[in-house]
Write an enzyme that holds these catalytic residues in place. Structure first.
Site, PDB file in Angstrom:
ATOM      1  N   SER A  33      84.052  46.560  46.166  1.00  0.00           N
ATOM      2  CA  SER A  33      83.915  45.132  46.820  1.00  0.00           C
ATOM      3  C   SER A  33      82.497  44.632  46.785  1.00  0.00           C
ATOM      4  O   SER A  33      82.296  43.369  47.128  1.00  0.00           O
ATOM      5  CB  SER A  33      84.580  45.175  48.313  1.00  0.00           C
ATOM      6  OG  SER A  33      83.528  46.230  49.181  1.00  0.00           O
ATOM      7  N   GLY A  64      83.366  51.931  50.861  1.00  0.00           N
ATOM      8  CA  GLY A  64      84.466  52.333  51.643  1.00  0.00           C
ATOM      9  C   GLY A  64      85.375  53.253  50.990  1.00  0.00           C
ATOM     10  O   GLY A  64      86.195  53.918  51.537  1.00  0.00           O
ATOM     11  N   GLY A  65      85.492  52.811  49.715  1.00  0.00           N
ATOM     12  CA  GLY A  65      86.533  53.264  48.585  1.00  0.00           C
ATOM     13  C   GLY A  65      86.047  53.250  47.211  1.00  0.00           C
ATOM     14  O   GLY A  65      86.564  52.689  46.211  1.00  0.00           O
ATOM     15  N   GLY A  66      84.751  53.514  47.100  1.00  0.00           N
ATOM     16  CA  GLY A  66      84.157  53.309  45.668  1.00  0.00           C
ATOM     17  C   GLY A  66      83.402  51.754  45.556  1.00  0.00           C
ATOM     18  O   GLY A  66      82.996  51.728  44.358  1.00  0.00           O
ATOM     19  N   SER A  67      83.172  51.220  46.731  1.00  0.00           N
ATOM     20  CA  SER A  67      82.824  49.756  46.622  1.00  0.00           C
ATOM     21  C   SER A  67      81.407  49.875  46.369  1.00  0.00           C
ATOM     22  O   SER A  67      80.984  48.500  45.787  1.00  0.00           O
ATOM     23  CB  SER A  67      83.075  49.042  47.884  1.00  0.00           C
ATOM     24  OG  SER A  67      84.391  48.925  48.294  1.00  0.00           O
ATOM     25  N   LYS A  94      74.780  42.924  50.691  1.00  0.00           N
ATOM     26  CA  LYS A  94      76.074  42.613  50.931  1.00  0.00           C
ATOM     27  C   LYS A  94      76.551  41.993  52.053  1.00  0.00           C
ATOM     28  O   LYS A  94      76.096  42.164  53.354  1.00  0.00           O
ATOM     29  CB  LYS A  94      76.667  43.907  50.767  1.00  0.00           C
ATOM     30  CG  LYS A  94      78.398  43.630  50.730  1.00  0.00           C
ATOM     31  CD  LYS A  94      79.138  45.136  50.472  1.00  0.00           C
ATOM     32  CE  LYS A  94      80.490  44.883  50.214  1.00  0.00           C
ATOM     33  NZ  LYS A  94      81.363  46.121  50.161  1.00  0.00           N
TER      34      LYS A  94
END
Length: 662
Positions: free
Chosen positions: A332, A353-356, A256
């Site tokens: 993301s 970081g929030g389900g990425s 990534k």
């Protein structure tokens, strides 16, 4: 459209018209300032009213997590219309007017319950800033404990020994589709059926094809052909000498574009960040993969700054879902999920970081694994979210997730986020399902059911099968204050992102930033110190609440997302989009993994009526990676016979084997 959304649009449009009217001439500026002053006086009055009705949280030790609890499930109360194209540009223009920005942000925070559930609450717990977990002994499956002095390649060898017993079984599985695995590549190289150079050539041709097709898949931001061929040639020579570094030697792995990987710049999905932050070395996790001989094939596309869940990037293109190119991949880590789903790589690195990691994995029909906070070094990863972001693995199979996890796990001295000692890395022995130990699954039914009908039905069927085949027990629990935790996490990740970028944003030409990212940055900058502290108090509460649940159960089970992949609309391609209703549905089950630093894994369990993948998620106790991988393998064994090939799929190993026999 909900009445609240219509009200929000009316308020926004009315304020835009008023601002345009009064700002059109300098003579009108004074009455306009009076209007704003009166408006803020009203806002102060509203704030006092909110304070008088603020939520008072009872102490965490008094919270009841049993099924019979009287705690009320609060659904995400998102009050914002979808915006893209001209509308999002207009909204950004309005939002960035200094004189109106505070008022509009106040409305947004109030209407979306941030004020009610975070800003003005009364809460007893002290703040908890970093989700570091002490190690506690808990029931684990049969495991192999790794010594701390093992090299990454030695750890990979240990992982392959955990799954070698399965290979004869896998060859006889009656399945219509499965991804080529890392061990498939390794065996093909060792048997001389093919070599890394030929695989690299196939990979490069496939990427070229994906970029020149009618609909660009937009898998990668950066891909250096010469560097890929150099790595492939070196790996091929090692195999010719009979000296491969590990099972990962010669295997294509994508990274990534939030993780440093030479020789590429690290853009974070932006057009500017790499200009102010140079990439001078590999991230720790990338270094470990290089030591195993993996071919690092490029930097995958991502949502700009990780500030969204769709994966739509106006700078580098919208990554397309291999199951339906008209649908989002999720974000993301959009490109990382798509390249694995499409067969370009058996595994890829993402940052969650929030389900990425887990969101795009579920939407693209692959495995997504996020370890405990601190298990994998964060050194060399963009510091966009210090206390919630974690490197994770996206893979076509659970076995491949295990191998890559074994390669990148363990702390290096260069990671300054973590100061405490961690338990040794443990890898599960993936025995046959008949020897599977009993697992107790915690399920909060109201939360579990807050998703589309297809997802609920598919995930419920998977749970029933786990109970029927393995004898696993599902116990009903209550997980209080889920919406408060979601908002506290959003406030935390936003504050950390703003703080990390503050020195650059002051000098930045905002024309280089995508329109949706500009909205996110404006909202992130609206949070104050008191709100941040309250968010960390909520983190402490949820730490204690989840500990109560884990005292009764081994894992928490949920659907991975509340919706499957939705359609990419043309108006979002150049501006991005604001779709907070869908975004809230995508992150609905994600937050505990990041905010509390808990390990979590998503496994494909089926498809909706449109043929789009559905994932089932398991959230584990701290440091229970071995248990989670074991559970994920058991689920995969049940569901693998129903797995379907994506519409966009590059079958490299089959093609090369056919070429050899032709």
């Amino acid at each position: 459209m909900p009445i609240q959304s219509c009200t929000f649009i009316a308020q926004s449009c009315w304020l835009v018209l008023v601002s345009c009217f009064f700002c059109s001439s300098s003579a009108s500026s004074y009455p306009f300032l009076l209007f704003i002053n009166r408006t803020f006086s009203i806002s102060k009055l509203i704030r006092r009213m909110v304070m008088s009705k603020r939520v008072v949280y009872k102490p965490a030790d008094q919270v009841d997590v049993s099924f019979t609890s009287d705690e009320v499930y609060v659904e995400a109360n998102v009050k914002a219309p979808r915006m893209a194209g001209f509308l999002v540009k207009l909204f950004v223009w309005f939002l960035e007017l200094r004189i109106l920005k505070p008022f509009l942000l106040y409305i947004l925070k109030r209407e979306n319950q941030i004020h009610k559930l975070v800003s003005f609450v009364e809460i007893e717990e002290a703040p908890l800033y970093v989700p570091l977990h002490p190690y506690e002994e808990h029931k684990e499956p049969e495991t192999k404990h790794l010594e701390s002095d093992l090299s990454p390649s030695e750890q990979v060898q240990q992982a392959t020994e955990c799954i070698n017993s399965l290979e004869s079984v896998r060859e006889n599985e009656n399945i219509s589709f499965r991804h080529w695995t890392i061990l498939d590549y390794s065996r093909a190289y060792l048997s001389r059926e093919t070599n890394p150079k030929k695989v690299a050539d196939q990979f490069i041709a496939s990427i070229s094809k994906s970029c020149n097709s009618a609909i660009r898949m937009s898998f990668f931001i950066s891909c250096d052909v010469e560097d890929i061929l150099r790595q492939a040639n070196e790996s091929t020579l090692r195999y010719e000498r009979g000296e491969p570094l590990s099972a990962l030697d010669g295997v294509p792995i994508a990274v990534k574009d939030e993780i440093d990987c030479m020789p590429y710049p690290t853009t974070g999905g932006t057009k500017w960040l790499h200009k102010v932050r140079s990439c001078t070395d590999d991230a720790d996790c990338v270094k470990r993969l290089r030591l195993c001989g993996a071919i690092l094939v490029g930097k995958t596309n991502m949502h700009e700054l990780g500030a969204g869940t769709s994966g739509i990037n106006p700078h580098y293109g919208s990554t397309r879902n291999p199951y339906d190119v008209n649908k989002i991949t999720g974000g993301s880590s959009s490109g990382s999920a798509a390249v694995v789903s499409a067969g370009l790589c058996p595994a890829a690195l993402g940052v969650d970081g929030g389900g990425s990691v887990r969101i795009p994995a579920a939407l693209c029909g692959v495995v997504g694994f996020k370890p405990t906070f601190g298990r994998v070094s964060h050194a060399g990863v963009l510091p966009l979210n210090w206390t919630v972001g974690m490197v994770g693995v996206l893979a076509g199979t659970v076995e491949d997730a295990l191998i890559v996890y074994s390669a990148i796990s363990a702390q290096l001295p260069s990671d300054q986020r973590v100061t405490q000692m961690h338990p040794r890395v443990s890898l599960p022995l993936l025995n046959l399902p008949s020897s599977m130990p009993k697992v107790k699954l915690a399920k909060y039914d109201k939360w579990f059911s807050d998703c589309t009908y297809d997802i609920k039905l598919c995930c419920s069927n998977a749970l029933n099968q786990l109970q029927k085949i393995y004898g696993w027990e599902t116990m009903e629990v209550t997980i209080p204050e889920i919406e408060a935790m979601r908002l506290a996490h959003y406030l935390t990740i936003g504050s950390e992102c703003t703080s990390a970028l503050a020195c650059h944003l002051e000098k930045l030409n905002m024309n280089e930033v995508g329109w949706d990212a500009r909205v996110a940055l404006s909202i992130y900058g609206a949070f104050d110190g008191k709100e941040y502290l309250n968010a960390q108090r909520i983190r402490n509460r949820q730490f204690q609440i989840h500990q109560k649940i884990f005292d009764q159960a081994d894992v928490i089970v949920t659907p991975t997302t509340g919706v499957t992949a939705y359609t990419i609309q043309d108006d979002a391609l150049k501006t991005g989009e604001l779709d907070y209703i869908n975004a809230a549905a995508l992150v609905r089950y994600m937050i505990a993994g990041n905010f509390l630093g808990l390990p979590a894994v998503t496994v494909p369990v089926g498809y909706d009526k449109g043929g789009l993948p559905i994932g089932l998620q398991f959230i584990g106790k701290p440091w229970s990676e071995a248990s989670l991988i074991y559970i994920a393998y058991a689920v995969q064994a049940l569901c693998a016979a129903e797995y379907r090939k994506p519409r966009v799929f590059y079958d490299h190993l089959s093609d090369l084997k056919r070429d050899k026999t032709a």
